[in-house]
Design an enzyme around this catalytic site. Sequence first.
Site, PDB file in Angstrom:
ATOM      1  CG  ASN A 151      22.894  38.454  67.490  1.00 54.57           C
ATOM      2  OD1 ASN A 151      23.267  38.231  66.337  1.00 54.57           O
ATOM      3  ND2 ASN A 151      23.129  39.588  68.120  1.00 54.57           N
ATOM      4  NE  ARG A 201      21.432  42.128  65.147  1.00 58.44           N
ATOM      5  CZ  ARG A 201      22.312  42.889  65.761  1.00 58.44           C
ATOM      6  NH1 ARG A 201      22.880  42.480  66.869  1.00 58.44           N
ATOM      7  NH2 ARG A 201      22.634  44.061  65.253  1.00 58.44           N
ATOM      8  CG  HIS A 221      23.693  48.907  64.071  1.00 59.40           C
ATOM      9  ND1 HIS A 221      24.739  49.658  63.586  1.00 59.40           N
ATOM     10  CD2 HIS A 221      24.241  47.806  64.606  1.00 59.40           C
ATOM     11  CE1 HIS A 221      25.881  49.034  63.803  1.00 59.40           C
ATOM     12  NE2 HIS A 221      25.605  47.902  64.427  1.00 59.40           N
ATOM     13  NE  ARG A 245      31.607  45.166  60.724  1.00 65.31           N
ATOM     14  CZ  ARG A 245      30.370  45.268  61.182  1.00 65.31           C
ATOM     15  NH1 ARG A 245      29.445  45.909  60.483  1.00 65.31           N
ATOM     16  NH2 ARG A 245      30.047  44.749  62.344  1.00 65.31           N
ATOM     17  NE  ARG A 274      36.063  47.404  77.334  1.00 67.23           N
ATOM     18  CZ  ARG A 274      35.232  46.411  77.564  1.00 67.23           C
ATOM     19  NH1 ARG A 274      34.695  46.289  78.744  1.00 67.23           N
ATOM     20  NH2 ARG A 274      34.938  45.531  76.638  1.00 67.23           N
ATOM     21  CD  GLU A 299      24.544  50.861  75.852  1.00 69.24           C
ATOM     22  OE1 GLU A 299      24.885  50.087  76.764  1.00 69.24           O
ATOM     23  OE2 GLU A 299      23.865  50.489  74.878  1.00 69.24           O
ATOM     24  CD  GLU A 326      21.475  45.527  68.903  1.00 72.16           C
ATOM     25  OE1 GLU A 326      22.319  45.260  69.802  1.00 72.16           O
ATOM     26  OE2 GLU A 326      21.789  45.752  67.739  1.00 72.16           O
TER      27      GLU A 326
HETATM   28  P1  ADP Z   1      28.829  44.734  69.476  1.00 66.52           P
HETATM   29  O1  ADP Z   1      28.714  45.611  68.259  1.00 66.52           O
HETATM   30  O2  ADP Z   1      29.728  43.558  69.284  1.00 66.52           O
HETATM   31  O3  ADP Z   1      27.500  44.417  70.144  1.00 66.52           O
HETATM   32  P2  ADP Z   1      29.235  46.396  71.828  1.00 66.52           P
HETATM   33  O4  ADP Z   1      28.030  47.250  71.629  1.00 66.52           O
HETATM   34  O5  ADP Z   1      29.251  45.448  72.964  1.00 66.52           O
HETATM   35  O6  ADP Z   1      29.652  45.645  70.497  1.00 66.52           O
HETATM   36  O7  ADP Z   1      30.488  47.393  71.991  1.00 66.52           O
HETATM   37  C1  ADP Z   1      31.775  46.943  72.145  1.00 66.52           C
HETATM   38  C2  ADP Z   1      32.698  48.165  72.231  1.00 66.52           C
HETATM   39  O8  ADP Z   1      32.330  48.919  73.393  1.00 66.52           O
HETATM   40  C3  ADP Z   1      34.176  47.807  72.373  1.00 66.52           C
HETATM   41  O9  ADP Z   1      34.959  48.657  71.558  1.00 66.52           O
HETATM   42  C4  ADP Z   1      34.431  48.121  73.837  1.00 66.52           C
HETATM   43  O10 ADP Z   1      35.760  48.499  74.078  1.00 66.52           O
HETATM   44  C5  ADP Z   1      33.520  49.305  74.044  1.00 66.52           C
HETATM   45  N1  ADP Z   1      33.318  49.560  75.462  1.00 66.52           N
HETATM   46  C6  ADP Z   1      32.664  48.797  76.371  1.00 66.52           C
HETATM   47  N2  ADP Z   1      32.780  49.343  77.611  1.00 66.52           N
HETATM   48  C7  ADP Z   1      33.542  50.464  77.474  1.00 66.52           C
HETATM   49  C8  ADP Z   1      34.018  51.470  78.370  1.00 66.52           C
HETATM   50  N3  ADP Z   1      33.750  51.417  79.682  1.00 66.52           N
HETATM   51  N4  ADP Z   1      34.763  52.476  77.860  1.00 66.52           N
HETATM   52  C9  ADP Z   1      35.050  52.525  76.549  1.00 66.52           C
HETATM   53  N5  ADP Z   1      34.626  51.629  75.644  1.00 66.52           N
HETATM   54  C10 ADP Z   1      33.878  50.611  76.093  1.00 66.52           C
END
Ligand code: ADP
Length: 419
Positions: free
Chosen positions: A31, A114, A202, A262, A307, A353, A401
């Site tokens: 990816n 991907r 997505h 974005r 976070r 999640e 994915e």
């Molecule tokens: P990508 O689109 O790059 O694959 P991800 O699906 O990994 O991104 O999501 C990243 C986002 O998930 C970030 O904003 C991160 O802060 C958030 N995230 C990951 N773990 C937590 C958590 N425990 N609580 C809140 N947000 C989280």
Amino acid sequence: MSTAALLSARIAPPTAAAARRRDGASLLTLNAGSSSIKFALFAADGPQLGIVGQIEGIGATAAFHAHSVDGRIDEHHAWQDGHGPIDHADALTWIIAWLAQKQPGLDVVAVGHRVVHGGLAYAAPVLIDDDVVNRLAQLEPLAPLHQPHNLAGVAAARAAFGRVPQVACFDTAFHRDHPFVNDTFALPRELYDAGVRRYGFHGLSYEYIALRLRESFPMHVAGRVLVAHLGNGASMCAMRDGRSVASTMGFSALDGLPMGTRCGQLDPGVLLYLMQHEGMRPEQIAELLYKRSGLKGLSGGLSHDMRTLEAAGTREADEAIDYFVFRIKREIGGLAAALEGLDAVVFTGGIGENSARIRARVLQGMAWLGIELDEARNRAGDTVISSTRSRVLCLRIPTDEEGMIARHTLEVAFEGARA
Ligand code: ADP
């Protein structure tokens, strides 16, 4: 052993479908982003995930990390400025050599990629050949910040793996059946015919969720389902009978929900204003919309990361989260109307999640739609997070994915399902 020796040791092109059954046969998924390559190594007969990792900061301050599912490997490596991989080909060479060291006898029999945009032509994964590469390159203007990097990954893998079958899996493919009203903008017809459409993205994530629903919640997947993929990129998909009928994403990966950096939905009049009165050039606007907006822009540049924003507690951070939640709730209402009702809502992606707080805030005040959250289940991160009284089933399902790419790749490369 030198890198070259490691490479020549493991590149043994498979000559038949039997290759995937060989001892140690592996499937690699890639990816490739603007400055990163994420990879995952699967046993080809599963596909069972073995190792997952990535190189970030390609061409600048590069860093590598990877771990194995069995916990045997957990490695981090940081290069000093300018000493790491200089481009995607270099990064992939490094990854392959590292994998060969970790897994002696490594035998990659297929590679799955991907690819963000399949345009109008590709409604399913496809075996990559020169013609496919040329067609995908023609789509670069439709996804200028993703497609060229995806294709750089393809080029690097083709150079490294020669005749090993490679498969392109598209983020747009799952949405290609949208009815006209969800596929079009109200622009002159010739633009629609020229491909200016709502493609939706997505798709690999939504396809995986549909698969999981089919296995575990067959009654619900047959109905009207909303899936919220909330990560750095964020979108929502309305499904009926496990198929996408609408998406919040449009022509590019900018539309719909606000994301890490974005903007999400935007009045096109803003773009005209920026060009005509602020004198901004297209590349400056692209940078603004893709890299400086969304959660990062609204939080006053503090962070794109949920976070960090949840921990910050500043007014700007709180308002960024408020806007994120508000737009998701708005889209739930709109998409539920498009589906003429609602049977299930699914949260996935890094935020969907992991953030019980965001899930709870999104679902608050949704009793009018038949949604009632079970606070304890939500906090515990259960799969089912709605109460037993809730008419709409609410779920938390981690997406996969890479796993979806692996399945498609095996199918197309060895079973000829869609080749
Ligand atoms: P990508 O689109 O790059 O694959 P991800 O699906 O990994 O991104 O999501 C990243 C986002 O998930 C970030 O904003 C991160 O802060 C958030 N995230 C990951 N773990 C937590 C958590 N425990 N609580 C809140 N947000 C989280």
